[in-house]
Design a protein around this motif. Structure first.
Motif, PDB file in Angstrom:
ATOM      1  N   ILE A  43      -4.741  10.525  12.177  1.00 32.49           N
ATOM      2  CA  ILE A  43      -3.309  10.732  12.015  1.00 32.49           C
ATOM      3  C   ILE A  43      -2.622   9.384  12.205  1.00 32.49           C
ATOM      4  O   ILE A  43      -2.801   8.720  13.231  1.00 32.49           O
ATOM      5  N   THR A  44      -1.839   8.951  11.213  1.00 31.64           N
ATOM      6  CA  THR A  44      -1.221   7.637  11.321  1.00 31.64           C
ATOM      7  C   THR A  44       0.006   7.546  10.424  1.00 31.64           C
ATOM      8  O   THR A  44       0.109   8.259   9.416  1.00 31.64           O
ATOM      9  N   HIS A  45       0.937   6.681  10.783  1.00 26.41           N
ATOM     10  CA  HIS A  45       2.030   6.327   9.890  1.00 26.41           C
ATOM     11  C   HIS A  45       1.793   4.947   9.285  1.00 26.41           C
ATOM     12  O   HIS A  45       2.588   4.472   8.474  1.00 26.41           O
ATOM     13  N   ASP A  46       0.673   4.292   9.669  1.00 28.92           N
ATOM     14  CA  ASP A  46       0.328   2.944   9.220  1.00 28.92           C
ATOM     15  C   ASP A  46      -0.478   3.050   7.926  1.00 28.92           C
ATOM     16  O   ASP A  46      -1.664   3.400   7.942  1.00 28.92           O
ATOM     17  N   MET A  47       0.146   2.750   6.792  1.00 25.33           N
ATOM     18  CA  MET A  47      -0.532   2.942   5.505  1.00 25.33           C
ATOM     19  C   MET A  47      -1.663   1.942   5.285  1.00 25.33           C
ATOM     20  O   MET A  47      -2.609   2.237   4.556  1.00 25.33           O
ATOM     21  N   ASP A  48      -1.612   0.753   5.890  1.00 28.62           N
ATOM     22  CA  ASP A  48      -2.741  -0.167   5.776  1.00 28.62           C
ATOM     23  C   ASP A  48      -3.967   0.408   6.482  1.00 28.62           C
ATOM     24  O   ASP A  48      -5.096   0.300   5.986  1.00 28.62           O
ATOM     25  N   PHE A  49      -3.757   1.014   7.643  1.00 28.19           N
ATOM     26  CA  PHE A  49      -4.833   1.677   8.378  1.00 28.19           C
ATOM     27  C   PHE A  49      -5.351   2.854   7.555  1.00 28.19           C
ATOM     28  O   PHE A  49      -6.561   3.026   7.351  1.00 28.19           O
ATOM     29  N   ALA A  50      -4.448   3.671   7.038  1.00 24.75           N
ATOM     30  CA  ALA A  50      -4.846   4.845   6.268  1.00 24.75           C
ATOM     31  C   ALA A  50      -5.659   4.469   5.037  1.00 24.75           C
ATOM     32  O   ALA A  50      -6.629   5.154   4.682  1.00 24.75           O
ATOM     33  N   ALA A  51      -5.296   3.364   4.389  1.00 23.32           N
ATOM     34  CA  ALA A  51      -5.942   2.978   3.140  1.00 23.32           C
ATOM     35  C   ALA A  51      -7.394   2.580   3.320  1.00 23.32           C
ATOM     36  O   ALA A  51      -8.133   2.462   2.335  1.00 23.32           O
ATOM     37  N   ARG A  52      -7.842   2.389   4.543  1.00 25.72           N
ATOM     38  CA  ARG A  52      -9.237   2.048   4.798  1.00 25.72           C
ATOM     39  C   ARG A  52     -10.117   3.295   4.923  1.00 25.72           C
ATOM     40  O   ARG A  52     -11.316   3.196   5.154  1.00 25.72           O
ATOM     41  N   CYS A  53      -9.521   4.456   4.780  1.00 25.28           N
ATOM     42  CA  CYS A  53     -10.276   5.709   4.795  1.00 25.28           C
ATOM     43  C   CYS A  53     -10.723   6.073   3.374  1.00 25.28           C
ATOM     44  O   CYS A  53     -10.329   5.445   2.399  1.00 25.28           O
ATOM     45  N   ASP A  54     -11.551   7.109   3.262  1.00 23.92           N
ATOM     46  CA  ASP A  54     -12.008   7.580   1.955  1.00 23.92           C
ATOM     47  C   ASP A  54     -10.877   8.263   1.192  1.00 23.92           C
ATOM     48  O   ASP A  54     -10.814   8.195  -0.037  1.00 23.92           O
ATOM     49  N   ARG A  55     -10.045   8.976   1.928  1.00 27.81           N
ATOM     50  CA  ARG A  55      -8.933   9.719   1.318  1.00 27.81           C
ATOM     51  C   ARG A  55      -7.698   9.565   2.197  1.00 27.81           C
ATOM     52  O   ARG A  55      -7.823   9.417   3.411  1.00 27.81           O
ATOM     53  N   VAL A  56      -6.531   9.632   1.546  1.00 33.76           N
ATOM     54  CA  VAL A  56      -5.278   9.700   2.275  1.00 33.76           C
ATOM     55  C   VAL A  56      -4.552  10.964   1.844  1.00 33.76           C
ATOM     56  O   VAL A  56      -4.346  11.208   0.648  1.00 33.76           O
ATOM     57  N   LEU A  57      -4.191  11.791   2.824  1.00 30.83           N
ATOM     58  CA  LEU A  57      -3.376  12.974   2.582  1.00 30.83           C
ATOM     59  C   LEU A  57      -2.015  12.700   3.196  1.00 30.83           C
ATOM     60  O   LEU A  57      -1.917  12.281   4.346  1.00 30.83           O
ATOM     61  N   ARG A  58      -0.946  12.946   2.443  1.00 29.25           N
ATOM     62  CA  ARG A  58       0.403  12.655   2.919  1.00 29.25           C
ATOM     63  C   ARG A  58       1.139  13.952   3.227  1.00 29.25           C
ATOM     64  O   ARG A  58       1.141  14.873   2.406  1.00 29.25           O
ATOM     65  N   LEU A  59       1.746  14.000   4.394  1.00 27.54           N
ATOM     66  CA  LEU A  59       2.606  15.119   4.757  1.00 27.54           C
ATOM     67  C   LEU A  59       4.061  14.719   4.530  1.00 27.54           C
ATOM     68  O   LEU A  59       4.510  13.680   5.000  1.00 27.54           O
ATOM     69  N   HIS A  60       4.763  15.577   3.794  1.00 27.18           N
ATOM     70  CA  HIS A  60       6.188  15.345   3.561  1.00 27.18           C
ATOM     71  C   HIS A  60       6.880  16.697   3.527  1.00 27.18           C
ATOM     72  O   HIS A  60       6.480  17.592   2.765  1.00 27.18           O
ATOM     73  N   ASP A  61       7.887  16.857   4.380  1.00 26.46           N
ATOM     74  CA  ASP A  61       8.600  18.124   4.477  1.00 26.46           C
ATOM     75  C   ASP A  61       7.651  19.298   4.702  1.00 26.46           C
ATOM     76  O   ASP A  61       7.827  20.376   4.137  1.00 26.46           O
ATOM     77  N   GLY A  62       6.608  19.051   5.508  1.00 27.12           N
ATOM     78  CA  GLY A  62       5.693  20.118   5.880  1.00 27.12           C
ATOM     79  C   GLY A  62       4.660  20.471   4.837  1.00 27.12           C
ATOM     80  O   GLY A  62       3.854  21.388   5.040  1.00 27.12           O
ATOM     81  N   GLN A  63       4.631  19.737   3.711  1.00 24.90           N
ATOM     82  CA  GLN A  63       3.661  20.009   2.655  1.00 24.90           C
ATOM     83  C   GLN A  63       2.712  18.829   2.501  1.00 24.90           C
ATOM     84  O   GLN A  63       3.096  17.670   2.697  1.00 24.90           O
ATOM     85  N   LEU A  64       1.462  19.141   2.138  1.00 21.28           N
ATOM     86  CA  LEU A  64       0.403  18.138   2.082  1.00 21.28           C
ATOM     87  C   LEU A  64       0.130  17.754   0.639  1.00 21.28           C
ATOM     88  O   LEU A  64       0.010  18.619  -0.239  1.00 21.28           O
ATOM     89  N   HIS A  65       0.007  16.442   0.400  1.00 25.45           N
ATOM     90  CA  HIS A  65      -0.239  15.934  -0.947  1.00 25.45           C
ATOM     91  C   HIS A  65      -1.377  14.923  -0.881  1.00 25.45           C
ATOM     92  O   HIS A  65      -1.424  14.087   0.020  1.00 25.45           O
ATOM     93  N   GLU A  66      -2.267  14.969  -1.864  1.00 25.15           N
ATOM     94  CA  GLU A  66      -3.349  13.983  -1.965  1.00 25.15           C
ATOM     95  C   GLU A  66      -2.777  12.686  -2.496  1.00 25.15           C
ATOM     96  O   GLU A  66      -1.984  12.670  -3.442  1.00 25.15           O
ATOM     97  N   SER A  67      -3.200  11.575  -1.873  1.00 29.67           N
ATOM     98  CA  SER A  67      -2.757  10.274  -2.320  1.00 29.67           C
ATOM     99  C   SER A  67      -3.841   9.652  -3.191  1.00 29.67           C
ATOM    100  O   SER A  67      -4.813  10.289  -3.581  1.00 29.67           O
ATOM    101  N   GLN A  68      -3.673   8.374  -3.487  1.00 30.78           N
ATOM    102  CA  GLN A  68      -4.609   7.652  -4.336  1.00 30.78           C
ATOM    103  C   GLN A  68      -5.946   7.464  -3.630  1.00 30.78           C
ATOM    104  O   GLN A  68      -6.019   7.467  -2.406  1.00 30.78           O
TER     105      GLN A  68
END
Length: 240
Positions: A202-227
């Motif tokens: 769980i992070t708000h740091d997108m540079d940290f997140a981008a080092r994972c295999d997948r990034v899922l974004r939560l916005h307004d309580g809904q989950l979206h797959e990122s690049q």
């Protein structure tokens, strides 16, 4: 062990809180699949529901609706003891605040999960894990004698000492300076590779997140797959 390649399966999760006479939605129709051994970041701004989702996956909160399976177990079918057993056997958790017991040494803090489970060799296993995170010379120091980065390493050792299938990390570098935070990031990815533990970050740091295999974004309580994300760099290595 789970009968599917997914360590985590969640479907149709809703979560809300009652505030007076109002219902405040936190998560809305969240579904996700997380494969065993993978590195997944859940990102989003403060208040987007990231920590609430982590608490649901850990069985520390219950959804208002929906189903969660972790390591093959349907969390809705487990009572408090069953959920505690699931965490002791399969889940490690690292928080932004270290939550170490101030009266205990690093060694005894790291050994707590195994001691609570009545496992033999708790202190030996804890000493081994502390060495893996670079604290072999600090086993008998109390938290007040350790830096913030060292305390977080103790917390990581404690979370992994029972060799869980799943490590949930909630803003694990949020209280650290930049250099120490980078060291902890590398440690988490290295241990993921070495131990085969699934990492949900769980992070708000997108540079940290981008080092994972997948990034899922939560916005307004809904989950979206990122690049798709890049792999951790070669410098993500265990401490010498």
């Amino acid at each position: 062990m789970p009968s599917t390649p997914y360590l985590i399966e969640a479907d149709g999760l809703h979560m809300h809180y009652a505030v007076g006479h109002r219902t405040v939605p936190v998560l809305r129709d969240v579904s996700l699949r997380i494969a065993a051994g993978s590195r997944v970041a859940i990102a989003g701004p403060s208040g987007s529901g990231k920590t609430s989702l982590l608490l649901l996956l850990a069985g520390l909160e219950k959804p208002s609706a929906g189903q969660i399976r972790v390591a093959g177990a349907d969390l809705a079918t487990l009572d408090a003891d069953g959920l505690a057993d699931l965490r002791r056997g399969h889940i490690g958790i690292v928080f932004q605040s270290f939550h170490l017991l101030p009266s205990l040494s690093a060694l005894d803090n790291a050994a707590l999960p195994l001691r609570m489970a009545g496992a033999a060799g708790a202190r030996e296993a804890a000493a081994d894990m502390l060495r893996r995170v670079g604290l072999g010379e600090r086993l008998h120091h109390r938290p007040s004698e350790l830096s913030g980065g060292e305390q977080q390493r103790v917390a990581i050792a404690r979370a992994l000492v029972h060799r869980p299938q799943l490590l949930l990390a909630d803003e694990p570098t949020g209280n650290l300076d930049d250099a120490t935070a980078e060291s902890v990031r590398g440690l988490l990815f290295s241990l993921n590779r070495e131990l085969g533990t699934t990492l949900v970050l769980i992070t708000h740091d997108m540079d940290f997140a981008a080092r994972c295999d997948r990034v899922l974004r939560l916005h307004d309580g809904q989950l979206h797959e990122s690049q798709p994300c890049r792999q951790p760099e070669a410098h993500d290595a265990l401490p010498a």
